[in-house]
Design a protein around this motif. Structure first.
Motif, mmCIF file in Angstrom:
data_model
loop_
_atom_site.group_PDB
_atom_site.id
_atom_site.type_symbol
_atom_site.label_atom_id
_atom_site.label_comp_id
_atom_site.label_asym_id
_atom_site.label_seq_id
_atom_site.Cartn_x
_atom_site.Cartn_y
_atom_site.Cartn_z
ATOM 1 N N GLY A 68 0.824 -1.211 0.000
ATOM 2 C CA GLY A 68 0.000 0.000 0.000
ATOM 3 C C GLY A 68 0.854 1.254 0.000
ATOM 4 O O GLY A 68 0.330 2.370 -0.102
ATOM 5 N N HIS A 69 2.187 1.081 0.145
ATOM 6 C CA HIS A 69 3.119 2.200 0.130
ATOM 7 C C HIS A 69 4.091 2.066 -1.031
ATOM 8 O O HIS A 69 5.246 2.478 -0.938
ATOM 9 C CB HIS A 69 3.918 2.244 1.442
ATOM 10 C CG HIS A 69 3.129 2.717 2.616
ATOM 11 N ND1 HIS A 69 3.632 2.744 3.909
ATOM 12 C CD2 HIS A 69 1.854 3.187 2.712
ATOM 13 C CE1 HIS A 69 2.710 3.216 4.730
ATOM 14 N NE2 HIS A 69 1.629 3.492 4.032
ATOM 15 N N VAL A 94 -1.270 -5.708 2.373
ATOM 16 C CA VAL A 94 -0.985 -5.523 3.794
ATOM 17 C C VAL A 94 -2.140 -4.771 4.459
ATOM 18 O O VAL A 94 -2.461 -5.011 5.629
ATOM 19 C CB VAL A 94 0.347 -4.769 3.983
ATOM 20 C CG1 VAL A 94 0.569 -4.410 5.453
ATOM 21 C CG2 VAL A 94 1.515 -5.618 3.466
ATOM 22 N N GLU A 95 -2.788 -3.879 3.701
ATOM 23 C CA GLU A 95 -3.952 -3.140 4.222
ATOM 24 C C GLU A 95 -5.014 -4.108 4.764
ATOM 25 O O GLU A 95 -5.634 -3.855 5.800
ATOM 26 C CB GLU A 95 -4.570 -2.273 3.118
ATOM 27 C CG GLU A 95 -3.722 -1.102 2.681
ATOM 28 C CD GLU A 95 -3.854 0.103 3.589
ATOM 29 O OE1 GLU A 95 -4.564 -0.002 4.612
ATOM 30 O OE2 GLU A 95 -3.226 1.127 3.278
ATOM 31 N N VAL A 103 -1.854 -7.727 11.305
ATOM 32 C CA VAL A 103 -0.718 -6.806 11.271
ATOM 33 C C VAL A 103 -1.094 -5.576 12.085
ATOM 34 O O VAL A 103 -2.152 -4.972 11.868
ATOM 35 C CB VAL A 103 -0.358 -6.387 9.824
ATOM 36 C CG1 VAL A 103 0.608 -5.204 9.830
ATOM 37 C CG2 VAL A 103 0.256 -7.553 9.066
ATOM 38 N N VAL A 104 -0.240 -5.216 13.039
ATOM 39 C CA VAL A 104 -0.472 -4.040 13.872
ATOM 40 C C VAL A 104 0.745 -3.126 13.743
ATOM 41 O O VAL A 104 1.883 -3.545 13.993
ATOM 42 C CB VAL A 104 -0.673 -4.430 15.349
ATOM 43 C CG1 VAL A 104 -0.871 -3.181 16.202
ATOM 44 C CG2 VAL A 104 -1.872 -5.371 15.499
ATOM 45 N N SER A 111 7.000 2.023 8.171
ATOM 46 C CA SER A 111 7.360 1.124 7.072
ATOM 47 C C SER A 111 6.565 -0.174 7.176
ATOM 48 O O SER A 111 6.406 -0.740 8.259
ATOM 49 C CB SER A 111 8.854 0.808 7.117
ATOM 50 O OG SER A 111 9.159 -0.219 6.205
ATOM 51 N N ARG A 112 6.057 -0.618 6.033
ATOM 52 C CA ARG A 112 5.300 -1.873 5.994
ATOM 53 C C ARG A 112 6.125 -2.997 5.365
ATOM 54 O O ARG A 112 5.600 -4.057 5.049
ATOM 55 C CB ARG A 112 4.001 -1.672 5.208
ATOM 56 C CG ARG A 112 3.107 -0.615 5.837
ATOM 57 C CD ARG A 112 1.818 -0.436 5.062
ATOM 58 N NE ARG A 112 0.963 0.566 5.670
ATOM 59 C CZ ARG A 112 -0.260 0.868 5.239
ATOM 60 N NH1 ARG A 112 -0.741 0.266 4.161
ATOM 61 N NH2 ARG A 112 -0.984 1.785 5.841
ATOM 62 N N ASN A 113 7.411 -2.751 5.209
ATOM 63 C CA ASN A 113 8.275 -3.712 4.563
ATOM 64 C C ASN A 113 8.252 -5.053 5.297
ATOM 65 O O ASN A 113 8.036 -6.109 4.708
ATOM 66 C CB ASN A 113 9.698 -3.153 4.494
ATOM 67 C CG ASN A 113 10.396 -3.535 3.210
ATOM 68 O OD1 ASN A 113 9.762 -3.744 2.182
ATOM 69 N ND2 ASN A 113 11.708 -3.643 3.270
#
Length: 303
Positions: A68-69, A94-95, A103-104, A111-113
């Motif tokens: 999403g990023h 991931v959203e 996922v929190v 960062s969502r890596n």
């Protein structure tokens, strides 16, 4: 023997090895999938898959774990390339993992890596994939150098670098029990320089971000951080317009470009030949936290 012939012979050897691996996995695994993000390494993987299986369709779908990023240029390129190939692309976000609570994040713009690992494991469970084919290379980072070509994951999706199967004489063990899977790295033996030489030889299209362009950046943690709506300039930071290119593309919040005037693959080959830092070490903020950061993530399921 001329330099061009030596280069062509070297690339042919790497290409043949990778095609052999792809065909072995397709023949031995029940439900393989190829991870495709639109990045340069996965674009090389697609070309190798074309050479391995065309004129037929790929014997596996494509999968992208979308943070999403992502840079919009990369997502647009991803969709155009898949449409051109006429293959099946699965996208898991991931959203959605955030929405269901698996996922929190501490902050929305974190960062969502690393969070991709959870979404990937959820996709593996959803589709019962027994092999995930990806474009990781051993020269990228120390933890990746510990991987086998066919790297075993247990029923929890976890990786134990001390418990890997031997791969003697290019024999690959793809046997897994229900719930287990393997991560397959057909280009593990390639280097960043090999990738760019292959891009040039095959005249592969890539997202425009890989080539020199002028972009607003700020100097942060010794890197050139891109200024975007997601990553605005901080208080006291000076915005500069610099000619840059990305050596790797990923989560906007942690991926940085390098100063460069290289506008073609040939230009980039010349730069890469004298580079002293790996592409991740030179461009990923989250990989600079500690030497063990990648290994910890991979033990928890990160690709």
């Amino acid at each position: 023997m001329t330099t061009s012939v030596l280069q062509r012979t070297h690339l042919n050897w790497l290409e043949s090895e990778s095609i052999h691996i792809l065909r072995e996995v397709a023949a031995e695994c029940e439900r393989p999938v190829l991870l495709f993000s639109g990045g340069k390494d996965s674009c090389v993987l697609l070309r190798l898959a074309e050479k391995a299986f065309r004129p037929g369709r790929f014997p596996f779908p494509l999968l992208h774990v979308d943070t999403g990023h992502n840079f919009p240029e990369v997502i647009a390129f991803r969709d155009a390339r898949v449409s051109q190939l006429g293959e099946t692309l699965l996208v898991r976000k991931v959203e959605d993992s955030i929405a269901c609570g698996s996922v929190v994040l501490h902050r929305e713009n974190d960062s969502r890596n690393a969070a991709q690992a959870i979404t990937l494991l959820e996709a593996i469970d959803e589709f019962q994939f027994d092999a995930c084919i990806g474009g990781a290379r051993r020269d990228e980072e120390k933890a990746r150098a510990k991987e086998r070509i066919c790297s075993f994951r247990d029923e929890f999706g976890q990786w134990d670098p001390k418990n890997q199967r031997p791969e003697l004489w290019n024999l690959y063990n793809t046997q897994v029990h229900p719930g287990e899977n393997i991560r397959v790295f057909p280009i593990s033996n390639w280097t960043e320089l090999d990738i760019w030489q292959y891009v040039a030889r095959e005249q592969l299209a890539l997202p425009s971000l890989y080539y020199s362009h002028v972009r607003e950046v700020v100097r942060r943690k010794g890197l050139l951080a891109p200024v975007t709506p997601l990553t605005p300039a901080g208080e006291g930071e000076t915005v500069e317009r610099v000619s840059v290119r990305f050596r790797t593309v990923g989560d906007i919040s942690c991926t940085c470009p390098v100063a460069s005037m290289a506008a073609t693959a040939v230009d980039i080959i010349a730069e890469t030949a004298v580079a002293t830092l790996t592409e991740r070490g030179a461009t990923r903020m989250d990989d600079q936290v500690s030497e063990a950061s990648m290994e910890r993530r991979k033990k928890l399921g990160y690709f």
